[in-house]
Design a protein around this motif. Structure first.
Motif, short mmCIF file in Angstrom:
data_model
loop_
_atom_site.label_atom_id
_atom_site.label_comp_id
_atom_site.label_asym_id
_atom_site.label_seq_id
_atom_site.Cartn_x
_atom_site.Cartn_y
_atom_site.Cartn_z
N SER A 99 -2.58 4.00 5.67
CA SER A 99 -3.57 2.92 5.71
C SER A 99 -4.84 3.42 6.36
CB SER A 99 -3.03 1.71 6.48
OG SER A 99 -2.79 2.06 7.82
N LEU A 104 -7.35 0.83 6.91
CA LEU A 104 -7.89 -0.38 7.49
C LEU A 104 -6.76 -1.15 8.16
CD1 LEU A 104 -10.21 -1.65 4.60
CD2 LEU A 104 -10.92 -0.56 6.71
N ASP A 105 -7.10 -1.90 9.18
CA ASP A 105 -6.10 -2.71 9.87
C ASP A 105 -5.97 -4.09 9.26
OD1 ASP A 105 -7.24 -1.32 13.00
OD2 ASP A 105 -5.64 -0.64 11.67
N ASP A 106 -6.75 -4.39 8.25
CA ASP A 106 -6.70 -5.69 7.63
C ASP A 106 -5.43 -5.82 6.79
OD1 ASP A 106 -7.88 -8.24 7.06
OD2 ASP A 106 -8.30 -7.49 5.05
N THR A 157 -14.54 -7.94 2.32
CA THR A 157 -13.25 -7.28 2.28
C THR A 157 -12.08 -8.24 2.32
OG1 THR A 157 -13.25 -7.08 4.70
CG2 THR A 157 -14.18 -5.24 3.45
N SER A 158 -12.28 -9.53 2.39
CA SER A 158 -11.15 -10.43 2.64
C SER A 158 -11.01 -11.55 1.63
CB SER A 158 -11.28 -11.04 4.04
OG SER A 158 -12.49 -11.76 4.16
N ASN A 169 0.82 -1.21 0.00
CA ASN A 169 0.00 0.00 0.00
C ASN A 169 0.86 1.27 0.00
OD1 ASN A 169 -2.49 1.27 -0.13
ND2 ASN A 169 -2.67 1.47 2.08
N THR A 198 -13.95 -2.35 -1.65
CA THR A 198 -14.40 -3.26 -0.61
C THR A 198 -15.64 -4.03 -1.02
OG1 THR A 198 -15.67 -1.47 0.41
CG2 THR A 198 -13.45 -1.86 1.22
N LYS A 234 -5.46 -4.37 3.08
CA LYS A 234 -5.84 -2.98 2.93
C LYS A 234 -5.44 -2.43 1.57
CE LYS A 234 -1.70 -1.47 5.46
NZ LYS A 234 -1.25 -2.82 5.81
N ASN A 241 -7.90 -3.76 -1.01
CA ASN A 241 -9.19 -3.10 -0.87
C ASN A 241 -9.17 -1.69 -1.45
OD1 ASN A 241 -10.33 -5.31 0.43
ND2 ASN A 241 -9.71 -4.61 2.44
N GLU A 242 -8.04 -0.99 -1.35
CA GLU A 242 -7.95 0.34 -1.93
C GLU A 242 -7.92 0.29 -3.45
OE1 GLU A 242 -4.95 2.96 -0.71
OE2 GLU A 242 -5.87 3.43 1.22
#
Length: 442
Positions: free
Chosen positions: A363, A365-367, A383-384, A349, A378, A370, A373-374
């Motif tokens: 960032s 998100l803490d995932d 999101t995963s 990222n 999402t 991230k 997702n950007e």
């Protein structure tokens, strides 16, 4: 001659005296407003030129009109069209075909499937390129403002609550006075007592408020918080968010700008990063597909012992096959290196410009996904996991409204959002963010 002055004097004597001027006390009449001129009116309205295509915030469609970029984009389309011609007209017909009863050569089912599959891959690459070239990469609008500081919001909320509680105290005392006066209408003696009690109550409230003000004035106050610095782009003369970088070709500040790619004639930013990745992916797939067919056909031709079977219809077609091999090798290696390079950008990222400047840790998100997702959005709450829309250039990047401003790094006035709102939970990037209502557009 002397009769004329005598007649004039008689007319003046018979004329009634003028009425005395009436003076009234009141507010002075307002001064007459100055008349508006055409020059003053024209100075208040900003006039801009709205072009059909361009990178200005007032242009109708996003397209960089740089001559070098347009030539590179046209050359890219020509290469894909040549690949389809060499594979579908030169390589496959003498290989995957048969002679019908009337002596006409027809393609087998396997040959038709390969033609359709190769043209489909090339079409996806061309569509992805067109989307990457004509999509706003994340340009910062001129009316962008910094995100509000959470500490400032909290202090503002506390001040509003304090003002509301202060305004509620006099209102309650006035209600007590009104109640006393109402009782006085029914009973004269009660009215006097109620009025006295109301006056005394109001005096107590005023005294309490004065005492509270004196105590607060005696208490040491905290020093005012210094406002945060606002970054201004020297070239755009507008607000520049933290993750934005100015592009000298597009002449705009781009959010999460990775680089300006001449092959797509556009910057690669948060708005079109997905389309750029799809373009290099489908181009790599097309080069690999064509190279696999050439190698497969070459091996088959080496195994043919009969001299009467030709691998190509014409001897000059070998030049077309050589051009196809050179194109597949050159651009296949180039796109493979780009895919490996962009894989690092997506997973960390962090863009190349940010890495060169030493700016990391952007960032929202803490995932662990991230960065993905950007780039791909999402989706509708997922999101995963991998989604098929990642491979489609027809699906725009979608973010929840709660993360939209935090991802972009700026906010805009109400009604001037940067994405096209689908519903209350999702906002799409890459929509029509041209400004049409603030200045006069000609």
């Amino acid at each position: 001659n002397q009769s004329k002055p005598a007649d004039t004097m008689m007319q003046r004597k018979n004329k009634p005296p003028p009425a005395p001027a009436v003076v009234t006390e009141g507010p002075p009449s307002p001064a007459p407003l100055p008349k508006k001129t055409a020059v003053a009116d024209s100075a208040k309205v900003a006039t801009v030129v709205r072009r059909r295509c361009g990178t200005s915030p007032f242009d109708e469609h996003w397209l960089n009109v740089d001559c070098c970029g347009l030539v590179c984009a046209g050359f890219t389309y020509m290469l894909h069209f040549y690949g389809c011609y060499a594979v579908c007209k030169i390589l496959i017909p003498p290989w995957m075909s048969y002679l019908a009863e009337d002596g006409v050569r027809k393609l087998t089912i396997w040959g038709m499937l390969n033609n359709v599959a190769f043209c489909l891959v090339a079409a996806m690459a061309i569509i992805s390129h067109a989307k990457a070239m004509t999509t706003d990469p994340g340009a910062v609008p001129p009316d962008a403002t910094p995100l509000p500081d959470p500490d400032d919001l909290e202090s503002l909320i506390k001040e509003n609550e304090k003002e509301a509680s202060t305004a509620a105290a006099p209102a309650s005392s006035s209600r007590v006075a009104g109640t006393g006066n109402g009782n006085g209408v029914a009973n004269g003696v009660g009215a006097g007592l109620g009025g006295a009690a109301a006056v005394a109550g109001a005096g107590v409230v005023v005294a309490g408020a004065a005492a509270a003000a004196a105590v607060s004035a005696a208490m040491p106050s905290k020093p005012p918080k210094q406002p945060r610095g606002r970054r201004i782009c020297r070239r755009c003369n507008a607000y520049k968010p933290k993750r934005a970088h100015h592009c000298s070709v597009c002449k705009r500040c781009i959010i999460k700008m990775d680089h300006h790619c001449p092959w797509v004639n556009n910057c690669v930013g948060i708005g079109n990063h997905k389309y750029f990745l799809l373009f290099i992916f489908y181009t790599f797939l097309s080069c690999t597909y064509s190279m696999t067919l050439v190698i497969w056909r070459f091996i088959q031709c080496l195994g043919i012992h009969s001299r009467h079977v030709r691998c190509l219809d014409e001897p000059t077609h070998i030049l077309n096959i050589i051009g196809l091999v050179v194109e597949a090798l050159l651009f296949g290696l180039f796109t493979s290196c780009m895919m490996i390079d962009q894989w690092d950008v997506v997973m960390t990222n962090v863009t190349h410009i940010d890495r060169l400047k030493g700016e990391t840790g952007f960032s929202f998100l803490d995932d662990r996904r991230k960065g993905i997702n950007e780039v791909f959005g999402t989706g509708r709450g997922t999101t995963s996991h991998f989604r098929p829309d990642w491979l489609s250039p027809f699906v725009r990047v979608c973010f929840p409204t709660s993360l939209q401003d935090e991802i972009m790094g700026f906010c805009r006035p109400c009604g001037l959002g940067s994405g096209s709102k689908k519903d209350d939970d999702d906002i799409e990037l890459g929509g029509n963010s041209r400004i049409t209502g603030v200045p006069e557009i000609v």
